[in-house]
Design an enzyme around this catalytic site. Structure first.
Site, PDB file in Angstrom:
ATOM      1  N   TYR A  60      29.799  46.793  35.457  1.00 18.87           N
ATOM      2  CA  TYR A  60      30.768  45.689  35.467  1.00 18.87           C
ATOM      3  C   TYR A  60      30.100  44.392  35.907  1.00 18.87           C
ATOM      4  O   TYR A  60      30.165  43.370  35.202  1.00 18.87           O
ATOM      5  CB  TYR A  60      31.949  46.015  36.396  1.00 18.87           C
ATOM      6  CG  TYR A  60      32.781  44.807  36.763  1.00 18.87           C
ATOM      7  CD1 TYR A  60      33.523  44.127  35.795  1.00 18.87           C
ATOM      8  CD2 TYR A  60      32.814  44.324  38.072  1.00 18.87           C
ATOM      9  CE1 TYR A  60      34.272  42.999  36.121  1.00 18.87           C
ATOM     10  CE2 TYR A  60      33.565  43.210  38.410  1.00 18.87           C
ATOM     11  CZ  TYR A  60      34.290  42.540  37.441  1.00 18.87           C
ATOM     12  OH  TYR A  60      35.028  41.420  37.767  1.00 18.87           O
ATOM     13  N   LYS A  71      29.382  40.851  33.864  1.00 15.69           N
ATOM     14  CA  LYS A  71      29.892  39.552  34.294  1.00 15.69           C
ATOM     15  C   LYS A  71      28.724  38.579  34.541  1.00 15.69           C
ATOM     16  O   LYS A  71      28.813  37.398  34.217  1.00 15.69           O
ATOM     17  CB  LYS A  71      30.745  39.686  35.563  1.00 15.69           C
ATOM     18  CG  LYS A  71      32.074  40.399  35.360  1.00 15.69           C
ATOM     19  CD  LYS A  71      33.017  39.677  34.407  1.00 15.69           C
ATOM     20  CE  LYS A  71      33.569  38.391  34.985  1.00 15.69           C
ATOM     21  NZ  LYS A  71      34.634  37.814  34.083  1.00 15.69           N
ATOM     22  N   THR A  80      33.129  36.598  39.153  1.00 11.75           N
ATOM     23  CA  THR A  80      33.277  37.392  40.369  1.00 11.75           C
ATOM     24  C   THR A  80      32.092  37.208  41.314  1.00 11.75           C
ATOM     25  O   THR A  80      30.974  36.887  40.863  1.00 11.75           O
ATOM     26  CB  THR A  80      33.390  38.880  39.978  1.00 11.75           C
ATOM     27  OG1 THR A  80      33.227  39.692  41.129  1.00 11.75           O
ATOM     28  CG2 THR A  80      32.322  39.293  38.979  1.00 11.75           C
ATOM     29  N   ASP A  81      32.325  37.488  42.600  1.00 12.64           N
ATOM     30  CA  ASP A  81      31.209  37.466  43.566  1.00 12.64           C
ATOM     31  C   ASP A  81      30.284  38.673  43.393  1.00 12.64           C
ATOM     32  O   ASP A  81      29.180  38.690  43.948  1.00 12.64           O
ATOM     33  CB  ASP A  81      31.738  37.396  45.000  1.00 12.64           C
ATOM     34  CG  ASP A  81      32.588  38.603  45.426  1.00 12.64           C
ATOM     35  OD1 ASP A  81      32.907  39.461  44.569  1.00 12.64           O
ATOM     36  OD2 ASP A  81      32.946  38.678  46.622  1.00 12.64           O
ATOM     37  N   GLU A  82      30.723  39.663  42.597  1.00 10.10           N
ATOM     38  CA  GLU A  82      29.922  40.892  42.483  1.00 10.10           C
ATOM     39  C   GLU A  82      28.595  40.641  41.764  1.00 10.10           C
ATOM     40  O   GLU A  82      27.683  41.460  41.842  1.00 10.10           O
ATOM     41  CB  GLU A  82      30.737  41.996  41.796  1.00 10.10           C
ATOM     42  CG  GLU A  82      32.042  42.246  42.522  1.00 10.10           C
ATOM     43  CD  GLU A  82      32.751  43.537  42.150  1.00 10.10           C
ATOM     44  OE1 GLU A  82      32.095  44.475  41.672  1.00 10.10           O
ATOM     45  OE2 GLU A  82      33.970  43.598  42.360  1.00 10.10           O
TER      46      GLU A  82
HETATM   47  P1  NAD Z   1      42.646  42.769  34.519  1.00  8.74           P
HETATM   48  O1  NAD Z   1      41.821  43.940  34.104  1.00  8.74           O
HETATM   49  O2  NAD Z   1      43.876  42.970  35.336  1.00  8.74           O
HETATM   50  O3  NAD Z   1      43.100  41.951  33.219  1.00  8.74           O
HETATM   51  C1  NAD Z   1      42.238  41.681  32.158  1.00  8.74           C
HETATM   52  C2  NAD Z   1      43.069  41.176  30.994  1.00  8.74           C
HETATM   53  O4  NAD Z   1      42.173  40.884  29.901  1.00  8.74           O
HETATM   54  C3  NAD Z   1      44.064  42.203  30.469  1.00  8.74           C
HETATM   55  O5  NAD Z   1      45.319  41.603  30.225  1.00  8.74           O
HETATM   56  C4  NAD Z   1      43.449  42.693  29.167  1.00  8.74           C
HETATM   57  O6  NAD Z   1      44.407  43.111  28.208  1.00  8.74           O
HETATM   58  C5  NAD Z   1      42.691  41.453  28.712  1.00  8.74           C
HETATM   59  N1  NAD Z   1      41.561  41.763  27.829  1.00  8.74           N
HETATM   60  C6  NAD Z   1      40.618  42.722  28.021  1.00  8.74           C
HETATM   61  N2  NAD Z   1      39.760  42.720  26.979  1.00  8.74           N
HETATM   62  C7  NAD Z   1      40.167  41.742  26.133  1.00  8.74           C
HETATM   63  C8  NAD Z   1      39.672  41.229  24.907  1.00  8.74           C
HETATM   64  N3  NAD Z   1      38.588  41.755  24.323  1.00  8.74           N
HETATM   65  N4  NAD Z   1      40.321  40.201  24.308  1.00  8.74           N
HETATM   66  C9  NAD Z   1      41.429  39.660  24.884  1.00  8.74           C
HETATM   67  N5  NAD Z   1      41.944  40.111  26.045  1.00  8.74           N
HETATM   68  C10 NAD Z   1      41.313  41.130  26.677  1.00  8.74           C
HETATM   69  O7  NAD Z   1      41.619  41.789  35.246  1.00  8.74           O
HETATM   70  P2  NAD Z   1      41.881  40.753  36.431  1.00  8.74           P
HETATM   71  O8  NAD Z   1      41.746  41.460  37.722  1.00  8.74           O
HETATM   72  O9  NAD Z   1      43.095  39.986  36.145  1.00  8.74           O
HETATM   73  O10 NAD Z   1      40.607  39.822  36.263  1.00  8.74           O
HETATM   74  C11 NAD Z   1      40.647  38.643  35.461  1.00  8.74           C
HETATM   75  C12 NAD Z   1      39.288  37.963  35.515  1.00  8.74           C
HETATM   76  O11 NAD Z   1      38.968  37.625  36.858  1.00  8.74           O
HETATM   77  C13 NAD Z   1      38.146  38.846  35.018  1.00  8.74           C
HETATM   78  O12 NAD Z   1      37.260  38.042  34.281  1.00  8.74           O
HETATM   79  C14 NAD Z   1      37.496  39.358  36.283  1.00  8.74           C
HETATM   80  O13 NAD Z   1      36.128  39.622  36.089  1.00  8.74           O
HETATM   81  C15 NAD Z   1      37.716  38.171  37.210  1.00  8.74           C
HETATM   82  N6  NAD Z   1      37.780  38.488  38.658  1.00  8.74           N
HETATM   83  C16 NAD Z   1      38.624  39.477  39.098  1.00  8.74           C
HETATM   84  C17 NAD Z   1      38.704  39.725  40.463  1.00  8.74           C
HETATM   85  C18 NAD Z   1      39.649  40.752  41.017  1.00  8.74           C
HETATM   86  O14 NAD Z   1      39.634  41.006  42.234  1.00  8.74           O
HETATM   87  N7  NAD Z   1      40.521  41.360  40.209  1.00  8.74           N
HETATM   88  C19 NAD Z   1      37.921  38.982  41.363  1.00  8.74           C
HETATM   89  C20 NAD Z   1      37.077  37.987  40.857  1.00  8.74           C
HETATM   90  C21 NAD Z   1      37.016  37.741  39.510  1.00  8.74           C
HETATM   91  P1  TYD Z   2      38.206  47.963  43.849  1.00 10.17           P
HETATM   92  O1  TYD Z   2      39.608  47.568  44.125  1.00 10.17           O
HETATM   93  O2  TYD Z   2      37.921  48.922  42.725  1.00 10.17           O
HETATM   94  O3  TYD Z   2      37.384  46.615  43.653  1.00 10.17           O
HETATM   95  P2  TYD Z   2      35.755  46.371  43.574  1.00 10.17           P
HETATM   96  O4  TYD Z   2      35.074  47.659  43.370  1.00 10.17           O
HETATM   97  O5  TYD Z   2      35.676  45.474  42.395  1.00 10.17           O
HETATM   98  O6  TYD Z   2      35.393  45.716  44.879  1.00 10.17           O
HETATM   99  O7  TYD Z   2      37.595  48.593  45.152  1.00 10.17           O
HETATM  100  C1  TYD Z   2      37.562  47.863  46.368  1.00 10.17           C
HETATM  101  C2  TYD Z   2      36.816  48.702  47.370  1.00 10.17           C
HETATM  102  O8  TYD Z   2      37.599  49.869  47.656  1.00 10.17           O
HETATM  103  C3  TYD Z   2      35.480  49.201  46.852  1.00 10.17           C
HETATM  104  O9  TYD Z   2      34.547  49.196  47.937  1.00 10.17           O
HETATM  105  C4  TYD Z   2      35.770  50.620  46.420  1.00 10.17           C
HETATM  106  C5  TYD Z   2      36.869  51.060  47.361  1.00 10.17           C
HETATM  107  N1  TYD Z   2      37.838  52.026  46.825  1.00 10.17           N
HETATM  108  C6  TYD Z   2      38.134  53.176  47.538  1.00 10.17           C
HETATM  109  O10 TYD Z   2      37.607  53.433  48.636  1.00 10.17           O
HETATM  110  N2  TYD Z   2      39.074  54.046  47.013  1.00 10.17           N
HETATM  111  C7  TYD Z   2      39.676  53.826  45.819  1.00 10.17           C
HETATM  112  O11 TYD Z   2      40.489  54.675  45.371  1.00 10.17           O
HETATM  113  C8  TYD Z   2      39.371  52.620  45.098  1.00 10.17           C
HETATM  114  C9  TYD Z   2      40.022  52.318  43.776  1.00 10.17           C
HETATM  115  C10 TYD Z   2      38.439  51.741  45.652  1.00 10.17           C
END
Ligand code: NAD
Ligand code: TYD
Length: 355
Positions: free
Chosen positions: A160, A164, A134-136
């Protein structure tokens, strides 16, 4: 040839697996997922009966299981999506984030190293460990700072992002110390189909449709870069196919937006696509207490992946968010299943108690 995907029942992982197998000539996928609250087998329903998809219910921290999967399926690549992914949950309970994101990645790297080290020369040269991040990890930008590049220092601020960042460092070290052929991608905020409605965009859509408040943290002026999930998946495929070993690639949508503008865009689309006789959806916007340590701004400079691999997002925010809202309108059953916990009931019935 096979690929091993971890976390392929979650939001991005399931989109990745579905897109991968949409190509009739694609290699089979072994999909390892622990089915935490965020993992949902219904996401993979279109693959029922497809012999190219092997689902394995298990934990990335289970070394014996990983060893067995690597030995049995001989994947030419591991795509590591599995993680605890929600910042708010990490604030309330960071332990699971350390266990999966740090310890779990460590276990996966060690298993991959042992497997890769014993491969014959050709398979060894072709093997890849792709870490999805992630960019975070880069921390928070000031309004006039340039967007994150791959050389930005790591300054994670939430449990989080710290977990990461730790996993990214492990992946880097396994390359530099042991020569494991790794690739890392750091992506901005994704949105799109199958997004669990605890994150901003799906939460706003499902709450608005239910006539519930739309909770905006603090002043709503926090900025994120937003990328349609299928563009993230195509970026990962591009890096897997042509990325230089040991390199990191930022993936982003060239689309910085303040949260409040995201919420207003969702409301305006719903006004058009599913008008509410009670009035405009914006009336539901409710400012609530800010998230502790809330990062103010993320922005991605995605020029490296474009320069080296020719990747750019296919969707603009306008096209991607419209598709997303339409998907939620068309998939009320999926939303209901997730919200009612019926898919969790199914998991315990099918697999017994899960984490
Ligand atoms: P998500 O929470 O929707 O899904 C995570 C999946 O991992 C789930 O299916 C869960 O059951 C599985 N999981 C969790 N713990 C596990 C374990 N110990 N063993 C096996 N499986 C396990 O997450 P996502 O949004 O799909 O994110 C996927 C990846 O992309 C993550 O690594 C996250 O850090 C990264 N990412 C997410 C975003 C975003 O905006 N969602 C952006 C950048 C990077
Ligand atoms: P989120 O989707 O949780 O992603 P991340 O924190 O990983 O960026 O949140 C996106 C942005 O939206 C973040 O600045 C927090 C804000 N947010 C709200 O304002 N209200 C909400 O109910 C949620 C879930 C997030």
């Amino acid at each position: 040839m096979t690929i091993l995907v971890t976390g392929g029942a979650g939001f991005i992982g399931s989109n990745f697996v579905l897109d991968w197998l949409a190509d009739a000539s694609a290699e089979p996928v072994v999909n390892l997922d622990a089915l935490t609250y965020a993992g949902n087998r219904a996401n993979l329903a279109p693959l029922a009966g497809d012999a190219r998809h092997v689902f394995v219910h298990g934990d990335i921290g289970d070394r014996a299981l990983i060893d067995q999967l690597l030995a049995t399926h001989q994947p030419r690549a591991v795509l590591h999506f599995a993680a605890e992914s929600h910042v708010d949950r990490s604030i309330h309970g960071p332990g699971a984030f350390m266990k999966t994101n740090v310890d779990g990645t460590f276990t996966l790297l060690e298993a991959a190293r042992a497997h890769w080290g014993a491969l014959p020369a050709e398979a060894k040269a072709a093997f890849r460990f792709h870490h999805v991040s992630t960019d975070e990890v880069y921390g928070s930008l000031k309004p006039t700072d340039p967007p994150f590049t791959e050389t930005n220092p790591y300054e994670p601020n939430s449990p989080y992002s710290a977990s990461k960042a730790a996993s990214d460092h492990l992946v880097r070290a396994w390359h530099h110390t042991y020569g494991l052929p790794v690739l890392t991608t750091n992506c901005s905020n994704n949105y799109g189909p199958l997004h669990f409605p605890e994150k901003l965009i799906p939460l706003m859509i499902v709450n608005a449709l239910a006539g519930k408040p739309l909770p905006v943290y603090g002043d709503g002026q926090q900025i994120r870069d937003w990328l349609y999930v299928k563009d993230h998946c195509s970026g990962i495929r591009a890096v897997l196919a042509g990325g230089r070993l040991g390199e990191t690639y930022n993936i982003g949508g060239w689309n910085e937006m303040a949260n409040i503008d995201i919420v207003k865009t969702v409301c305006a689309l719903l006004d058009e696509m599913k008008p509410d006789p009670a009035g405009q959806y914006e009336r539901l916007i409710t400012y609530v207490t800010d998230r502790p340590g809330h990062d103010r701004r993320y922005a991605i400079d995605a020029r490296k992946i474009e320069r080296e691999l020719g990747w750019r997002p296919a969707e603009t925010f306008a096209t991607g968010i419209r598709k997303t809202v339409q998907w939620y309108l068309d998939n009320a059953d999926w939303v209901h299943g997730v919200q009612s916990g019926s898919y969790r009931d199914w998991v315990s019935q099918q697999y017994g108690a899960t984490r």
